[in-house]
Motif scaffolding. Sequence first.
Motif, PDB file in Angstrom:
ATOM      1  N   GLY A   1       1.536   7.138  -6.470  1.00  0.00           N
ATOM      2  CA  GLY A   1       0.575   8.222  -6.617  1.00  0.00           C
ATOM      3  C   GLY A   1       1.221   9.585  -6.438  1.00  0.00           C
ATOM      4  O   GLY A   1       0.855  10.552  -7.114  1.00  0.00           O
ATOM      5  N   GLU A   2       2.185   9.666  -5.539  1.00  0.00           N
ATOM      6  CA  GLU A   2       2.890  10.923  -5.329  1.00  0.00           C
ATOM      7  C   GLU A   2       3.754  11.292  -6.526  1.00  0.00           C
ATOM      8  O   GLU A   2       3.901  12.468  -6.855  1.00  0.00           O
TER       9      GLU A   2
ATOM     10  N   LEU B   1       0.833  -1.206   0.000  1.00  0.00           N
ATOM     11  CA  LEU B   1       0.000   0.000   0.000  1.00  0.00           C
ATOM     12  C   LEU B   1       0.868   1.257   0.000  1.00  0.00           C
ATOM     13  O   LEU B   1       0.550   2.241  -0.674  1.00  0.00           O
ATOM     14  N   LYS B   2       1.958   1.229   0.741  1.00  0.00           N
ATOM     15  CA  LYS B   2       2.892   2.363   0.764  1.00  0.00           C
ATOM     16  C   LYS B   2       3.484   2.579  -0.626  1.00  0.00           C
ATOM     17  O   LYS B   2       3.637   3.718  -1.077  1.00  0.00           O
TER      18      LYS B   2
ATOM     19  N   THR C   1       9.763   5.894  -4.281  1.00  0.00           N
ATOM     20  CA  THR C   1       9.122   4.715  -4.871  1.00  0.00           C
ATOM     21  C   THR C   1      10.128   3.578  -5.039  1.00  0.00           C
ATOM     22  O   THR C   1       9.827   2.420  -4.713  1.00  0.00           O
TER      23      THR C   1
ATOM     24  N   GLN D   1       1.243  12.646  -8.969  1.00  0.00           N
ATOM     25  CA  GLN D   1       0.820  13.976  -8.532  1.00  0.00           C
ATOM     26  C   GLN D   1       1.884  15.025  -8.863  1.00  0.00           C
ATOM     27  O   GLN D   1       1.569  16.112  -9.360  1.00  0.00           O
TER      28      GLN D   1
ATOM     29  N   SER E   1       2.064   1.877  -3.447  1.00  0.00           N
ATOM     30  CA  SER E   1       1.000   2.491  -4.233  1.00  0.00           C
ATOM     31  C   SER E   1       0.882   3.980  -3.909  1.00  0.00           C
ATOM     32  O   SER E   1       0.720   4.817  -4.809  1.00  0.00           O
ATOM     33  N   GLU E   2       0.995   4.314  -2.641  1.00  0.00           N
ATOM     34  CA  GLU E   2       0.941   5.717  -2.227  1.00  0.00           C
ATOM     35  C   GLU E   2       2.087   6.507  -2.864  1.00  0.00           C
ATOM     36  O   GLU E   2       1.879   7.613  -3.391  1.00  0.00           O
ATOM     37  N   GLU E   3       3.286   5.951  -2.814  1.00  0.00           N
ATOM     38  CA  GLU E   3       4.443   6.635  -3.395  1.00  0.00           C
ATOM     39  C   GLU E   3       4.292   6.802  -4.905  1.00  0.00           C
ATOM     40  O   GLU E   3       4.644   7.845  -5.457  1.00  0.00           O
TER      41      GLU E   3
ATOM     42  N   GLU F   1      10.233  11.863  -5.414  1.00  0.00           N
ATOM     43  CA  GLU F   1       9.152  10.878  -5.330  1.00  0.00           C
ATOM     44  C   GLU F   1       9.536   9.581  -6.039  1.00  0.00           C
ATOM     45  O   GLU F   1       9.169   8.493  -5.583  1.00  0.00           O
TER      46      GLU F   1
END
Length: 99
Positions: free
Chosen positions: A31-32, A24-25, A63, A35, A27-29, A59
């Motif tokens: 996304g960053e 999940l982390k 990742t 962004q 995936s968050e990274e 970022e």
Amino acid sequence: MNQTLQAIKQLAILEPKTLEQMALKLSEESGEVAQAVLSQTKASGNQYKSLQTEDIKEECIDTILVATALYYKLEGSSDEEFITLLTEKMTKWKQHLHN
């Protein structure tokens, strides 16, 4: 590179997150990264963040670190396998570029 992989491996061992939490982390990274790219390219609705190329680079590194740590948390992971798999994937990528 080997010293860097060893350092990441040691940090991965100390990382208390579960595999699921790390995925999940990751995936968050990712996304960053997206962004930051959207902001840097001034995509509609993202200009206000004023992120630049340096932000995208940072970022990307976040990742890479999470993905590499996740790899090393998997049972049986080794530096040799990491390099072998990385080389195989790069070869596939190169072949696709020539098609």
